[in-house]
Enzyme design. Structure first.
Site, PDB file in Angstrom:
ATOM      1  N   ARG A  73       6.803   0.153   1.720  1.00 37.12           N
ATOM      2  CA  ARG A  73       5.793  -0.973   0.612  1.00 37.12           C
ATOM      3  C   ARG A  73       6.573  -1.753  -0.291  1.00 37.12           C
ATOM      4  O   ARG A  73       7.450  -2.630   0.183  1.00 37.12           O
ATOM      5  CB  ARG A  73       4.818   0.016   0.000  1.00 37.12           C
ATOM      6  CG  ARG A  73       3.706   0.464   0.879  1.00 37.12           C
ATOM      7  CD  ARG A  73       2.766   1.307  -0.100  1.00 37.12           C
ATOM      8  NE  ARG A  73       1.599   1.676   0.915  1.00 37.12           N
ATOM      9  CZ  ARG A  73       0.600   2.367   0.291  1.00 37.12           C
ATOM     10  NH1 ARG A  73       0.557   2.890  -0.929  1.00 37.12           N
ATOM     11  NH2 ARG A  73      -0.480   2.615   1.012  1.00 37.12           N
ATOM     12  N   SER A  74       6.361  -1.852  -1.464  1.00 37.48           N
ATOM     13  CA  SER A  74       6.892  -2.821  -2.315  1.00 37.48           C
ATOM     14  C   SER A  74       8.375  -2.561  -2.685  1.00 37.48           C
ATOM     15  O   SER A  74       9.042  -3.386  -3.257  1.00 37.48           O
ATOM     16  CB  SER A  74       6.284  -2.949  -3.752  1.00 37.48           C
ATOM     17  OG  SER A  74       5.143  -3.563  -3.732  1.00 37.48           O
ATOM     18  N   ALA A  75       8.950  -1.277  -2.174  1.00 36.16           N
ATOM     19  CA  ALA A  75      10.525  -1.319  -2.285  1.00 36.16           C
ATOM     20  C   ALA A  75      10.897  -2.267  -1.561  1.00 36.16           C
ATOM     21  O   ALA A  75      12.425  -2.565  -1.489  1.00 36.16           O
ATOM     22  CB  ALA A  75      10.780  -0.039  -1.765  1.00 36.16           C
TER      23      ALA A  75
END
Length: 392
Positions: free
Chosen positions: A69-71
């Site tokens: 995801r946003s990592a």
């Protein structure tokens, strides 16, 4: 819990915390890797590869990868920082210098660093994109280029949850002629030897487990994650910037769909192993196993210098951002005040800490409701902090 892998002497608390994540905090399948001064000191994995058992109960193995995801945003940021370091991109230049169409609708003064620090003012799209449209880089770039900002660019900050994909991806494409996925493969993941991808190659789909939402008990003694009323209201209101920012792709993509995994969306759909994420961050602050270092110290200092702080117009909590990275704070606790990194909503976390030489990567197949401070990742960070303090 049967956990595989190894820890270097002194880092046993991390193994204990990792086991506890399964026994108490509800992890189904996960991995954690830690580097110190460019050398691996923790490499653990356990549980099942798939969160739901749809394809069986195959165990998590060394090299199992998951969507983070946003990592992914931290990887995209490194691409722009590397271009800056090489003299190909001026962080203080207007975005329109490289992308003329972006000057539309009052955005002509937006600077490249505004995009990285979530100050561009375009966290939403007036017309959300479908998952198929979002995967088309031309459509995504055109949508954010035409979008009017909801605040004057550069004057405030708010998390660009989905639009960060096309803002960063198009800049890389305009400067290099390559997609950000190709640039990351050629200039970051390949040279470093990191198992991470923006746009998963078809031959690697078998390495990736199924992900899904899971529930877990609140950890005793950890930071409370009960949201404030204003946060709850923002997520419940379809007209809020919070809901609209996360809904810039509507309906929500199926994260287990091979087509989605093969798309290049640097805000949300990178695939990585825990080792790949940690090794990437290790390469930002030093040589990895005596090999490549990606960013020079002065670039790191610029990246982790505070650019945005205070009330976040989208997340409705106080956040701190450098250039593309979250910084240590109450909303996103990292290893120490010198840390910089990025969580993935409900699970994954990658970070580097120049003061201690630590680089950290955690991936899981079970996502929870947390946005920036997952209890399992926080438990592992506390264990790393304990090990570092004891070893001094």
């Amino acid at each position: 819990m049967d956990v595989s892998g190894a820890v270097t002497e002194g880092f046993e608390p991390v193994r204990e915390a990792f086991v506890r994540n399964f026994e108490v905090l509800g992890d189904r399948g996960a991995a954690v890797t830690v580097y110190r001064d460019g050398h691996k000191v923790v490499d653990l994995w356990g549980g099942t590869r798939d969160v739901d058992g749809v394809d069986g109960d195959a165990p998590w193995e060394r090299g199992t990868a998951q969507i983070v995801r946003s990592a992914t945003k931290g990887v995209a940021a490194a691409a722009l920082l590397l271009l800056h370091q090489r003299g190909e991109l001026d962080l203080d230049a207007p975005v329109g210098t490289y992308w003329p169409q972006y000057k539309a609708a009052g955005k002509e003064r937006t600077l490249v660093r505004d995009l990285l620090a979530h100050r561009a003012g375009v966290p939403v799209l007036d017309r959300p994109l479908t998952p198929a449209e979002a995967a088309d880089p031309d459509l995504g770039a055109a949508a954010v280029a035409a979008q009017a900002p909801v605040w004057e660019p550069g004057t405030d900050h708010g998390y660009h949850a989905q639009t960060y994909s096309w803002l960063t991806g198009e800049l890389v494409r305009r400067v290099t002629g390559r997609t950000v996925g190709a640039y990351v493969a050629d200039e970051i993941a390949g040279p470093v030897g990191a198992d991470l991808w923006l746009g998963l190659p078809p031959e690697l789909h078998a390495r990736v487990g199924r992900v899904g939402q899971v529930e877990g008990p609140a950890p005793a003694g950890a930071l409370r994650t009960r949201p404030k009323p204003a946060v709850t209201a923002a997520y419940a209101d379809p007209g809020s910037l919070t809901r609209r920012a996360f809904a810039a792709i509507t309906p929500l993509p199926d994260e287990n769909d091979p087509a989605y995994r093969s798309a290049v969306l640097p805000a949300s759909n990178g695939i990585a192993t825990a080792d790949g994420l940690a090794r990437f961050y290790a390469s930002l602050i030093g040589e990895v196993d005596g090999g490549v270092r990606l960013l020079r110290p002065e670039t790191v200092e610029r990246a982790r210098g505070e650019r945005s702080s205070g009330p976040d117009r989208v997340l409705v909590v106080n956040t701190r951002f450098g250039l593309g990275y979250m910084l240590h704070g109450a909303a996103s606790p990292l290893l120490s005040p010198t840390s910089f990194g990025h969580p993935g909503r409900g699970g994954a976390l990658g970070l580097a800490d120049p003061a201690s030489g630590i680089a950290f990567g955690y991936v899981t197949n079970g996502f929870r409701t947390s946005v920036t401070a997952d209890p399992r990742a926080q438990a592992l960070l506390r264990a790393v902090r304990t090990a570092v303090a004891a070893g001094r």
